[in-house]
Design an enzyme around this catalytic site. Structure first.
Site, mmCIF file in Angstrom:
data_model
loop_
_atom_site.group_PDB
_atom_site.id
_atom_site.type_symbol
_atom_site.label_atom_id
_atom_site.label_comp_id
_atom_site.label_asym_id
_atom_site.label_seq_id
_atom_site.Cartn_x
_atom_site.Cartn_y
_atom_site.Cartn_z
ATOM 1 N N ASP A 1 -2.696 -10.677 -2.389
ATOM 2 C CA ASP A 1 -3.278 -10.135 -1.152
ATOM 3 C C ASP A 1 -4.725 -9.718 -1.448
ATOM 4 O O ASP A 1 -5.036 -9.286 -2.554
ATOM 5 C CB ASP A 1 -2.457 -8.924 -0.702
ATOM 6 C CG ASP A 1 -2.871 -8.403 0.668
ATOM 7 O OD1 ASP A 1 -2.144 -8.674 1.641
ATOM 8 O OD2 ASP A 1 -3.906 -7.712 0.756
ATOM 9 N N HIS B 1 -6.314 -7.222 -0.577
ATOM 10 C CA HIS B 1 -6.433 -5.784 -0.831
ATOM 11 C C HIS B 1 -5.640 -5.411 -2.085
ATOM 12 O O HIS B 1 -4.601 -6.014 -2.364
ATOM 13 C CB HIS B 1 -5.898 -4.986 0.368
ATOM 14 C CG HIS B 1 -6.570 -5.312 1.659
ATOM 15 N ND1 HIS B 1 -6.052 -6.247 2.542
ATOM 16 C CD2 HIS B 1 -7.714 -4.851 2.211
ATOM 17 C CE1 HIS B 1 -6.856 -6.339 3.600
ATOM 18 N NE2 HIS B 1 -7.875 -5.505 3.424
ATOM 19 N N HIS C 1 0.820 -1.227 0.000
ATOM 20 C CA HIS C 1 0.000 0.000 0.000
ATOM 21 C C HIS C 1 0.852 1.275 0.000
ATOM 22 O O HIS C 1 0.319 2.360 -0.225
ATOM 23 C CB HIS C 1 -0.925 0.035 1.217
ATOM 24 C CG HIS C 1 -1.973 -1.021 1.205
ATOM 25 N ND1 HIS C 1 -2.826 -1.221 0.137
ATOM 26 C CD2 HIS C 1 -2.321 -1.958 2.142
ATOM 27 C CE1 HIS C 1 -3.645 -2.243 0.410
ATOM 28 N NE2 HIS C 1 -3.357 -2.706 1.617
HETATM 29 ZN ZN ZN Z 1 -4.180 -7.206 2.661
#
Ligand code: ZN
Length: 306
Positions: A161, A163, A125
């Site tokens: 993942d 996300h 991220h």
């Molecule tokens: Zn994640």
């Protein structure tokens, strides 16, 4: 196939808070599961501290300086509600990025073919100029740039993942030398990763709805791997998050440990066909300790056997 394991106990000292999902016990669960699996024969290596010059391959210097300045000497300091620094966080984050960079360089030099980096904090991220989503530095993106500098010019990054890897995408979406393939739940944090986001033809985003079946997830992943195969990478990096597991508290997918082994075999198949089997995988998310340990062990076993 031998698998090198890059990790370091310093990464247990990143302590974002007693109630934080990204807690030191995650790394302990992964290491314990890898050690307890009698079928795994890993070569453990100390994750080095990343050089600041390597971070600067992705992150602007003023961003690096701002993270260094933000680190507290005691207690915690929050960069945002999710992303919290403790006294040990900088060293942990430098070892997390340093692990993936060292693994990528060893593979580029022909010293190793395959590696798993058991690291935290995660990285996918973190955008070039923004720490977010538990992530300080973009471990996988820095490693991709290091691999390119060492001669592996075409790098594919596979991110499973749950996300979206917004930071990785933000780093490479204008660069056709890197292919980024991500499968993630939508809607879910961070809200990016729509299939319409395709970079310069070098980004493939596959989305699955909440409560998708394992079969739906696998179909989406197969589509991504066909794109990665078509890119003909010289190295495959993996953002290995295990939070699409059915037990994970931060998302609503249905995968079991065996699904992560299946996905890993698909990655291995492309790597063996396209790039001499070269794979460097790095831990991202996964927040149920039991599921995380089992899934990481299944992933590494598939890396070893393939
Ligand atoms: Zn994640």
């Amino acid at each position: 196939m031998d698998v090198a394991l890059y990790t370091h106990v310093d990464m247990l000292d990143h302590r974002p808070g007693d109630n934080h999902a990204e807690r030191p016990e995650r790394l302990r669960a992964v290491i314990d599961a890898l050690e307890d699996d009698g079928g795994l024969d890993l070569e453990p290596l100390d994750a080095p501290l990343v050089e600041f010059a390597d971070l600067a391959l992705v992150h602007p210097q003023d961003f690096i300086d701002s993270v260094l300045d933000a680190a507290p000497h005691s207690g915690t300091r929050a960069l945002d509600p999710d992303t919290v620094l403790s006294a040990g966080s900088l060293t942990a984050a430098r070892r997390a990025a340093g692990a993936v960079v060292a693994a990528a360089r060893a593979v580029a030099a022909g010293q190793r073919t395959r590696a798993f980096c058991a690291v935290r904090p995660p990285g996918h991220h973190a955008e070039p100029a923004t720490a977010m989503g538990f992530c300080l530095f973009s471990n996988i993106a820095v490693a991709a740039r290091a691999a390119q500098a060492a001669g592996l010019k075409r790098v594919a990054i596979v991110d499973f993942d749950v996300h979206h890897g917004n930071g990785t995408q933000a780093t490479f979406e204008h660069d056709p030398s890197v292919f980024f393939a991500s499968i993630h739940q939508s809607p879910l944090y961070p809200g990016t990763g729509d299939p319409s986001e395709s970079g310069v033809g070098n980004v493939a985003n596959a989305i699955v709805p909440p409560n998708a079946s394992r079969e739906t997830w696998r179909r989406g992943f197969e589509g991504l791997m066909a794109r990665v195969d078509g890119f003909a990478p010289e190295l495959i990096l993996v953002s290995a998050g295990f939070d699409a597991h059915v037990r994970d508290p931060l998302a609503a997918q249905s995968l079991e440990a065996e699904d992560f082994a299946w996905a890993t075999r698909a990655i291995v198949s492309v790597a063996n066909r396209r790039c001499g089997g070269r794979i460097v995988s790095s831990l991202e998310g996964g927040y149920d300790l039991e599921a995380l340990g089992r899934s990481a062990a299944a992933h590494v076993k598939a890396l070893q056997e393939g």
